[in-house]
Structures are given as structure tokens and as C-alpha cells.
Design a protein around this motif. Structure first.
Motif, PDB file in Angstrom:
ATOM      1  N   LYS A 196       0.823  -1.211   0.000  1.00 55.59           N
ATOM      2  CA  LYS A 196       0.000   0.000   0.000  1.00 55.59           C
ATOM      3  C   LYS A 196       0.855   1.257   0.000  1.00 55.59           C
ATOM      4  N   ASP A 197       2.161   1.113   0.267  1.00 61.61           N
ATOM      5  CA  ASP A 197       3.094   2.244   0.202  1.00 61.61           C
ATOM      6  C   ASP A 197       3.705   2.378  -1.194  1.00 61.61           C
ATOM      7  N   HIS A 198       3.232   1.565  -2.136  1.00 59.54           N
ATOM      8  CA  HIS A 198       3.604   1.638  -3.557  1.00 59.54           C
ATOM      9  C   HIS A 198       4.992   1.079  -3.872  1.00 59.54           C
ATOM     10  N   GLU A 199       5.473   0.150  -3.022  1.00 61.46           N
ATOM     11  CA  GLU A 199       6.663  -0.605  -3.399  1.00 61.46           C
ATOM     12  C   GLU A 199       6.219  -1.853  -4.140  1.00 61.46           C
ATOM     13  N   ILE A 216       9.869   0.955  -6.597  1.00 61.67           N
ATOM     14  CA  ILE A 216       8.607   1.676  -6.412  1.00 61.67           C
ATOM     15  C   ILE A 216       7.765   1.528  -7.679  1.00 61.67           C
ATOM     16  N   SER A 217       6.466   1.559  -7.488  1.00 61.59           N
ATOM     17  CA  SER A 217       5.544   1.350  -8.602  1.00 61.59           C
ATOM     18  C   SER A 217       5.539   2.534  -9.575  1.00 61.59           C
ATOM     19  N   LYS A 218       5.013   2.288 -10.754  1.00 62.53           N
ATOM     20  CA  LYS A 218       4.860   3.354 -11.748  1.00 62.53           C
ATOM     21  C   LYS A 218       4.009   4.483 -11.166  1.00 62.53           C
ATOM     22  N   HIS A 219       2.968   4.117 -10.419  1.00 65.36           N
ATOM     23  CA  HIS A 219       2.112   5.119  -9.785  1.00 65.36           C
ATOM     24  C   HIS A 219       2.942   6.038  -8.881  1.00 65.36           C
ATOM     25  N   ALA A 220       3.811   5.448  -8.059  1.00 67.84           N
ATOM     26  CA  ALA A 220       4.637   6.233  -7.145  1.00 67.84           C
ATOM     27  C   ALA A 220       5.621   7.105  -7.913  1.00 67.84           C
ATOM     28  N   ASP A 255      10.802   8.221   1.778  1.00 71.18           N
ATOM     29  CA  ASP A 255      11.426   6.967   2.191  1.00 71.18           C
ATOM     30  C   ASP A 255      10.817   5.839   1.373  1.00 71.18           C
ATOM     31  N   VAL A 256      11.615   4.811   1.175  1.00 75.11           N
ATOM     32  CA  VAL A 256      11.145   3.578   0.550  1.00 75.11           C
ATOM     33  C   VAL A 256      11.210   2.522   1.642  1.00 75.11           C
ATOM     34  N   TYR A 257      10.107   1.782   1.820  1.00 77.19           N
ATOM     35  CA  TYR A 257       9.980   0.840   2.926  1.00 77.19           C
ATOM     36  C   TYR A 257      10.173  -0.592   2.456  1.00 77.19           C
ATOM     37  N   ALA A 258      10.840  -1.375   3.290  1.00 78.17           N
ATOM     38  CA  ALA A 258      11.081  -2.781   2.962  1.00 78.17           C
ATOM     39  C   ALA A 258       9.762  -3.551   3.009  1.00 78.17           C
ATOM     40  N   PRO A 259       9.376  -4.183   1.907  1.00 79.82           N
ATOM     41  CA  PRO A 259       8.140  -4.957   1.897  1.00 79.82           C
ATOM     42  C   PRO A 259       8.310  -6.336   2.540  1.00 79.82           C
ATOM     43  N   VAL A 260       9.563  -6.735   2.734  1.00 85.39           N
ATOM     44  CA  VAL A 260       9.883  -8.022   3.364  1.00 85.39           C
ATOM     45  C   VAL A 260      11.131  -7.846   4.223  1.00 85.39           C
ATOM     46  N   SER A 261      11.310  -8.747   5.176  1.00 88.77           N
ATOM     47  CA  SER A 261      12.519  -8.756   6.002  1.00 88.77           C
ATOM     48  C   SER A 261      13.590  -9.598   5.326  1.00 88.77           C
ATOM     49  N   GLY A 262      14.851  -9.241   5.591  1.00 85.52           N
ATOM     50  CA  GLY A 262      15.945 -10.027   5.049  1.00 85.52           C
ATOM     51  C   GLY A 262      17.236  -9.242   5.036  1.00 85.52           C
ATOM     52  N   GLU A 263      18.147  -9.682   4.191  1.00 83.83           N
ATOM     53  CA  GLU A 263      19.459  -9.037   4.065  1.00 83.83           C
ATOM     54  C   GLU A 263      19.637  -8.530   2.649  1.00 83.83           C
ATOM     55  N   VAL A 264      20.034  -7.272   2.532  1.00 81.23           N
ATOM     56  CA  VAL A 264      20.301  -6.691   1.217  1.00 81.23           C
ATOM     57  C   VAL A 264      21.503  -7.416   0.603  1.00 81.23           C
ATOM     58  N   VAL A 265      21.320  -7.915  -0.616  1.00 77.97           N
ATOM     59  CA  VAL A 265      22.432  -8.551  -1.321  1.00 77.97           C
ATOM     60  C   VAL A 265      23.008  -7.629  -2.391  1.00 77.97           C
ATOM     61  N   GLU A 266      22.210  -6.619  -2.789  1.00 82.04           N
ATOM     62  CA  GLU A 266      22.689  -5.670  -3.795  1.00 82.04           C
ATOM     63  C   GLU A 266      21.805  -4.432  -3.810  1.00 82.04           C
ATOM     64  N   ASP A 307      11.820   3.547 -16.068  1.00 82.69           N
ATOM     65  CA  ASP A 307      11.456   2.129 -15.970  1.00 82.69           C
ATOM     66  C   ASP A 307      11.296   1.737 -14.504  1.00 82.69           C
ATOM     67  N   PRO A 308      10.273   2.309 -13.821  1.00 79.71           N
ATOM     68  CA  PRO A 308      10.141   2.114 -12.380  1.00 79.71           C
ATOM     69  C   PRO A 308       9.937   0.660 -11.961  1.00 79.71           C
ATOM     70  N   GLU A 309       9.288  -0.123 -12.795  1.00 74.33           N
ATOM     71  CA  GLU A 309       9.003  -1.512 -12.430  1.00 74.33           C
ATOM     72  C   GLU A 309       9.927  -2.484 -13.164  1.00 74.33           C
ATOM     73  N   GLY A 310      11.116  -1.978 -13.537  1.00 74.48           N
ATOM     74  CA  GLY A 310      12.106  -2.799 -14.226  1.00 74.48           C
ATOM     75  C   GLY A 310      13.498  -2.391 -13.797  1.00 74.48           C
ATOM     76  N   GLU A 311      14.220  -1.703 -14.689  1.00 76.71           N
ATOM     77  CA  GLU A 311      15.608  -1.320 -14.420  1.00 76.71           C
ATOM     78  C   GLU A 311      15.754  -0.295 -13.295  1.00 76.71           C
ATOM     79  N   GLY A 312      14.644   0.336 -12.883  1.00 76.36           N
ATOM     80  CA  GLY A 312      14.688   1.322 -11.797  1.00 76.36           C
ATOM     81  C   GLY A 312      14.536   0.713 -10.419  1.00 76.36           C
ATOM     82  N   TRP A 313      14.814  -0.580 -10.280  1.00 79.55           N
ATOM     83  CA  TRP A 313      14.726  -1.237  -8.972  1.00 79.55           C
ATOM     84  C   TRP A 313      15.721  -0.614  -7.987  1.00 79.55           C
ATOM     85  N   PHE A 314      15.445  -0.764  -6.695  1.00 73.56           N
ATOM     86  CA  PHE A 314      16.272  -0.153  -5.652  1.00 73.56           C
ATOM     87  C   PHE A 314      17.242  -1.136  -5.013  1.00 73.56           C
ATOM     88  N   ALA A 315      16.759  -2.337  -4.688  1.00 77.57           N
ATOM     89  CA  ALA A 315      17.609  -3.294  -3.985  1.00 77.57           C
ATOM     90  C   ALA A 315      17.125  -4.710  -4.217  1.00 77.57           C
TER      91      ALA A 315
END
Length: 121
Positions: free
Chosen positions: A5-8, A21-25, A61-72, A87-95
Motif C-alpha cells: 500500500k506504500d507503492h513498493e 517503487i511502482s509506476k504510480h509512485a 522513504d522507501v519501505y522494505a516490503p519483506v525482512s531479510g538481508e540486502v544482497v545488492e 522504468d520504475p518496475e524494471g531497471e529502476g529497482w532499488f535493492a
């Protein structure tokens, strides 16, 4: 692809979740001018802020949708933050996060549910 619901968004491959983040965001933010992504090895908990995106309109801020360890973190965004808009839902990924609790994915919306959620905004 799943959404919060935070658009991640989250796309899972094995135990690795790619997050952005989503195209909407991205459209709501406007022209993205800076992105701070997390470093590999950072532990994140679902709901915690793990990245920052700044646009000509606002910083968010961008919020983690799941718990874990950042690998990249997406290093491309440091020099080309506009990739988030292009390309928000493709090459524009954050982590990319190694998911520690796959059951958290069950609480996320699929595309149809996310589109229905957007219609209520």
C-alpha cells in the motif's frame, strides 16, 4: 510481481526479492533527481525505511516490503536516478533482498488487487 500500500513492488526469484517503487509512485513523485540505495549486507525488517528517493517535488522513504538481508543495491541509480522514472518496475529497482520470511509475501497485493487499491485513492 507483488505490491504494498506504500507503492513498493517486489519480484521474487528463489529467495531473492527485487524491490522498487511502482509506476504510480514514480509518476506521483515527478522527476527523480537522487536515490540512496542500501548497501549489501544491511539487514532490513518489513516496514522499515531502507532507501530514499528525492524528486523535484519531494523526498520520500522507501519501505522494505519483506525482512531479510540486502544482497545488492542498484548502483546505476546513483549516477542515473532518472531510471526510476523511465522504468520504475524494471531497471529502476532499488535493492535485492534475500528474504528471511517468505510468508511475508502472502500479505502483498497482486497486480489486480493493487490496481483496485489505486482506484480507491
Amino acid at each position: 510481481m507483488r505490491f504494498t500500500k506504500d507503492h513498493e513492488w517486489v519480484k521474487v526469484d528463489g529467495d531473492i526479492a527485487t524491490v522498487g517503487i511502482s509506476k504510480h509512485a514514480a509518476d506521483a513523485l515527478g522527476d527523480v533527481v537522487f536515490v540512496e540505495t542500501p548497501d549489501a549486507g544491511k539487514a532490513v525488517s518489513k516496514g522499515d525505511s531502507f532507501a530514499v528517493v528525492e524528486s523535484v517535488k519531494a523526498a520520500s522513504d522507501v519501505y522494505a516490503p519483506v525482512s531479510g538481508e540486502v544482497v545488492e543495491g542498484n548502483a546505476v541509480l546513483a549516477s542515473a536516478p532518472e531510471t526510476v522514472n523511465a522504468d520504475p518496475e524494471g531497471e529502476g529497482w532499488f535493492a535485492k533482498i534475500r528474504v528471511s520470511d517468505a510468508s511475508q509475501l502472502d500479505a502483498l497485493m497482486d497486480r489486480a488487487a493493487y490496481d483496485a487499491f489505486l482506484a480507491t485513492l
